[in-house]
Design an enzyme around this catalytic site. Structure first.
Site, PDB file in Angstrom:
ATOM      1  N   SER A 114      43.485  41.440  44.463  1.00  0.00           N
ATOM      2  CA  SER A 114      44.896  41.414  44.774  1.00  0.00           C
ATOM      3  C   SER A 114      45.407  40.240  45.868  1.00  0.00           C
ATOM      4  O   SER A 114      44.648  40.120  47.018  1.00  0.00           O
ATOM      5  CB  SER A 114      45.280  42.652  45.246  1.00  0.00           C
ATOM      6  OG  SER A 114      46.713  42.639  45.741  1.00  0.00           O
ATOM      7  N   TYR A 136      51.140  37.460  42.822  1.00  0.00           N
ATOM      8  CA  TYR A 136      52.686  37.920  42.440  1.00  0.00           C
ATOM      9  C   TYR A 136      53.485  36.567  42.803  1.00  0.00           C
ATOM     10  O   TYR A 136      53.170  35.737  43.106  1.00  0.00           O
ATOM     11  CB  TYR A 136      53.128  38.983  43.518  1.00  0.00           C
ATOM     12  CG  TYR A 136      52.450  40.032  43.210  1.00  0.00           C
ATOM     13  CD1 TYR A 136      52.873  40.920  42.290  1.00  0.00           C
ATOM     14  CD2 TYR A 136      51.719  40.627  44.365  1.00  0.00           C
ATOM     15  CE1 TYR A 136      52.043  42.581  42.061  1.00  0.00           C
ATOM     16  CE2 TYR A 136      51.310  42.016  43.900  1.00  0.00           C
ATOM     17  CZ  TYR A 136      51.540  42.600  42.944  1.00  0.00           C
ATOM     18  OH  TYR A 136      51.041  43.955  42.884  1.00  0.00           O
ATOM     19  N   THR A 162      50.539  39.036  38.075  1.00  0.00           N
ATOM     20  CA  THR A 162      51.083  40.366  37.859  1.00  0.00           C
ATOM     21  C   THR A 162      52.754  40.309  37.899  1.00  0.00           C
ATOM     22  O   THR A 162      53.126  39.721  38.948  1.00  0.00           O
ATOM     23  CB  THR A 162      50.717  41.310  38.766  1.00  0.00           C
ATOM     24  OG1 THR A 162      49.316  41.395  38.761  1.00  0.00           O
ATOM     25  CG2 THR A 162      51.096  42.835  38.573  1.00  0.00           C
ATOM     26  N   LYS A 260      49.334  40.194  33.518  1.00  0.00           N
ATOM     27  CA  LYS A 260      49.007  41.479  33.787  1.00  0.00           C
ATOM     28  C   LYS A 260      50.553  42.159  33.792  1.00  0.00           C
ATOM     29  O   LYS A 260      51.250  42.020  34.407  1.00  0.00           O
ATOM     30  CB  LYS A 260      48.344  41.872  35.218  1.00  0.00           C
ATOM     31  CG  LYS A 260      48.150  43.311  35.251  1.00  0.00           C
ATOM     32  CD  LYS A 260      46.955  43.501  36.328  1.00  0.00           C
ATOM     33  CE  LYS A 260      46.586  44.963  36.851  1.00  0.00           C
ATOM     34  NZ  LYS A 260      47.797  45.422  37.653  1.00  0.00           N
ATOM     35  N   HIS A 284      51.138  49.061  35.532  1.00  0.00           N
ATOM     36  CA  HIS A 284      50.890  49.088  36.879  1.00  0.00           C
ATOM     37  C   HIS A 284      50.398  50.209  37.378  1.00  0.00           C
ATOM     38  O   HIS A 284      50.677  50.952  38.664  1.00  0.00           O
ATOM     39  CB  HIS A 284      52.216  48.560  37.740  1.00  0.00           C
ATOM     40  CG  HIS A 284      51.798  47.776  38.893  1.00  0.00           C
ATOM     41  ND1 HIS A 284      52.064  46.496  39.097  1.00  0.00           N
ATOM     42  CD2 HIS A 284      51.304  48.018  40.213  1.00  0.00           C
ATOM     43  CE1 HIS A 284      51.716  45.746  40.297  1.00  0.00           C
ATOM     44  NE2 HIS A 284      51.120  46.876  41.120  1.00  0.00           N
TER      45      HIS A 284
HETATM   46  C1  LIG Z   1      47.235  51.899  45.219  1.00  0.00           C
HETATM   47  C2  LIG Z   1      47.226  50.808  44.256  1.00  0.00           C
HETATM   48  C3  LIG Z   1      47.527  49.589  44.541  1.00  0.00           C
HETATM   49  C4  LIG Z   1      47.861  48.491  43.551  1.00  0.00           C
HETATM   50  N1  LIG Z   1      48.036  47.171  43.854  1.00  0.00           N
HETATM   51  C5  LIG Z   1      48.177  46.381  42.855  1.00  0.00           C
HETATM   52  C6  LIG Z   1      48.166  44.926  43.418  1.00  0.00           C
HETATM   53  O1  LIG Z   1      48.518  44.534  44.580  1.00  0.00           O
HETATM   54  N2  LIG Z   1      48.403  44.280  42.157  1.00  0.00           N
HETATM   55  C7  LIG Z   1      48.062  44.397  40.833  1.00  0.00           C
HETATM   56  O2  LIG Z   1      48.360  43.462  40.038  1.00  0.00           O
HETATM   57  N3  LIG Z   1      47.909  45.670  40.581  1.00  0.00           N
HETATM   58  C8  LIG Z   1      47.912  46.439  41.604  1.00  0.00           C
HETATM   59  N4  LIG Z   1      47.912  47.861  41.161  1.00  0.00           N
HETATM   60  C9  LIG Z   1      47.755  48.173  39.788  1.00  0.00           C
HETATM   61  C10 LIG Z   1      46.087  48.456  39.474  1.00  0.00           C
HETATM   62  O3  LIG Z   1      45.758  47.094  39.219  1.00  0.00           O
HETATM   63  C11 LIG Z   1      46.042  48.892  37.907  1.00  0.00           C
HETATM   64  O4  LIG Z   1      46.875  48.273  37.166  1.00  0.00           O
HETATM   65  C12 LIG Z   1      46.238  50.461  37.933  1.00  0.00           C
HETATM   66  O5  LIG Z   1      45.811  50.832  39.057  1.00  0.00           O
HETATM   67  C13 LIG Z   1      45.670  51.037  36.819  1.00  0.00           C
HETATM   68  O6  LIG Z   1      45.835  52.412  36.776  1.00  0.00           O
HETATM   69  P1  LIG Z   1      44.896  53.500  37.275  1.00  0.00           P
HETATM   70  O7  LIG Z   1      44.692  53.478  38.643  1.00  0.00           O
HETATM   71  O8  LIG Z   1      45.227  54.741  36.685  1.00  0.00           O
HETATM   72  O9  LIG Z   1      43.307  52.792  36.675  1.00  0.00           O
HETATM   73  C14 LIG Z   1      47.945  49.071  42.340  1.00  0.00           C
HETATM   74  C15 LIG Z   1      47.391  50.247  42.017  1.00  0.00           C
HETATM   75  C16 LIG Z   1      47.308  51.380  43.030  1.00  0.00           C
HETATM   76  C17 LIG Z   1      47.036  52.668  42.503  1.00  0.00           C
END
Ligand SMILES: Cc1cc2nc3c(=O)[nH]c(=O)nc-3n(C[C@H](O)[C@H](O)[C@H](O)COP(=O)(O)O)c2cc1C
Length: 394
Positions: A114, A136, A162, A260, A284
């Site tokens: 990330s 981003y 994303t 994404k 997300h």
């Molecule tokens: C705490 C947290 C922080 C996240 N930060 C980002 C991020 O910085 N960039 C991004 O593309 N997705 C981010 N995501 C989304 C994850 O990449 C992913 O899409 C998501 O966690 C998938 O669902 P799951 O947690 O049920 O596996 C984040 C998700 C969580 C839970």
């Protein structure tokens, strides 16, 4: 007796157990930042619940003795169809994304890093060359180009863009307080929580002090890192990208390129037109517009629209190897996991992330055996039972 064993044995048997350990180990505010999920958490819950609605249709007799999971994603060969999804979450473990990258490398898979990560991309690529940098759309085109250039120079093998992020981050159960900087005032405020989690605190003390919550991959190399909220503010102030901007971005990055956050077939077609190599069908992890359906519900229509033109991944709600196989049966090439590995990281650091990947592998292997398929490439739609109305529910 069972309790004594579970306390002395760091290994855990399921993601649910890892989650319980994470809850016990992390300060409340850090744990609740991992749970996240916007507003009422409807999408967050549906991401997981939808997998339980899908059933398996196992075979008996004639199963293969070997089961192959090797998969190619974004030009990278990985040993199982599970990748690390980028998460910008700080404070879980002092080794952060470097520990995650090492674990992924040890288990033969790739990591999405990330923009909001806590470790510099150079260190993460050194730990796992199969790193994709996640971006981003924030700042000017020049700033974005500089970030990409840094990722390229560090050796990132792919770029993940994303786009499914909005301002709807209020949570009905209350968001944790996150300081902009960890100064004395913040430390005093966090002290009761930190003291209630001595193991977590000790790890950070041994690592040299509390997490600083900075994001080192947003500023150009050599410049001081932005704070988490500094980077977030920059994203908030930046007008969202047009498809023309995304085509421009594609020209800046010649390697594998993923979008994404796609949940609709028309956007998937636009991603093909804009030159993306891959998309991740994603909401997300329930952190975008609440009440968006589970990503697995959106998958079949997207596969039907563009399945032969672009690599399709899915993330959201994957908690076991069987979920991975269900996503493959509905047409995904691979999946990405988020919370599952964060809980593993919280539980036992690098070993915990390896443990989670092993749980995924064992679950996929079990499903392959049950379904009588010699490889993940041979999983077909008929291997799962999809209830009527599955895609429009949620
Ligand atoms: C705490 C947290 C922080 C996240 N930060 C980002 C991020 O910085 N960039 C991004 O593309 N997705 C981010 N995501 C989304 C994850 O990449 C992913 O899409 C998501 O966690 C998938 O669902 P799951 O947690 O049920 O596996 C984040 C998700 C969580 C839970």
């Amino acid at each position: 007796m069972t309790k004594v064993r579970s306390l002395s044995n760091p290994w855990f048997e399921s993601v649910a157990v890892a989650q319980r350990r994470a809850k016990r180990r992390l300060p409340k505010s850090v744990y609740s930042a991992l749970i996240a999920g916007s507003e009422a958490g409807v999408t967050l819950a549906d991401n997981v619940a939808a997998f339980a609605e899908l059933g398996f249709a196992p075979h008996v007799g004639g199963a293969s003795a070997s089961r192959d999971m090797t998969t190619m994603v974004m030009g990278e060969q990985i040993s199982l169809p599970v990748l690390i999804s980028p998460t910008g979450v700080q404070s879980v473990h002092p080794d952060g994304e470097v520990a995650v990258a090492r674990a992924a490398a040890a288990r033969g898979t790739a990591i999405g890093l990330s923009s909001f990560a806590s470790k510099p991309i150079e260190d993460v690529v050194a730990a796992n060359p199969q790193t994709f940098f996640q971006l981003y759309w924030a700042g000017s085109r020049e700033q974005i180009a500089a970030r990409i250039e840094r990722a390229r120079a560090a050796g990132a093998r792919g770029l993940i863009v994303t786009l499914d992020w909005t301002f709807s981050h209020s949570r009905d159960w209350g968001s944790p307080w996150i300081p902009d900087k960890v100064d004395l005032k913040a430390m005093l405020r966090m002290a009761p929580e930190a003291l209630s989690r001595p193991q977590w605190s000790l790890e950070w003390i041994r690592a040299g002090g509390p997490p600083d919550l900075s994001v080192p991959n947003v500023a150009p190399p050599g410049q001081p890192p932005l704070t988490f909220f500094g980077a977030y503010g920059e994203w908030m102030m930046t007008p969202p990208p047009s498809w023309e901007d995304l085509r421009w971005l594609r020209e800046q990055w010649h390697g594998p390129f993923m979008l994404k956050g796609v949940i609709r077939a028309d956007d998937a077609r636009r991603a093909v037109d804009a030159g993306f190599t891959a998309i991740s069908v994603s909401n997300h992890g329930g952190n975008n517009l609440d009440t968006t359906p589970a990503s697995i519900r959106a998958l079949p229509a997207i596969v039907e629209a563009v399945g032969d033109q672009i690599e399709i991944l899915l993330d959201g709600g994957i908690r076991r190897g069987g979920d991975v196989v269900k996503a493959l049966a509905l047409g995904a090439k691979a999946v990405m996991i988020g919370r599952a590995y964060l809980w593993g990281l919280a539980a036992t650091g690098q070993a915990g992330v390896e443990n989670v990947l092993d749980i995924m592998r064992a679950g996929i292997e079990s499903a392959l055996l049950g379904l009588g398929r010699p490889s993940t490439a041979e999983i077909v739609r008929e291997d799962v039972i999809v209830p009527p109305g599955f895609s429009s529910r949620g």
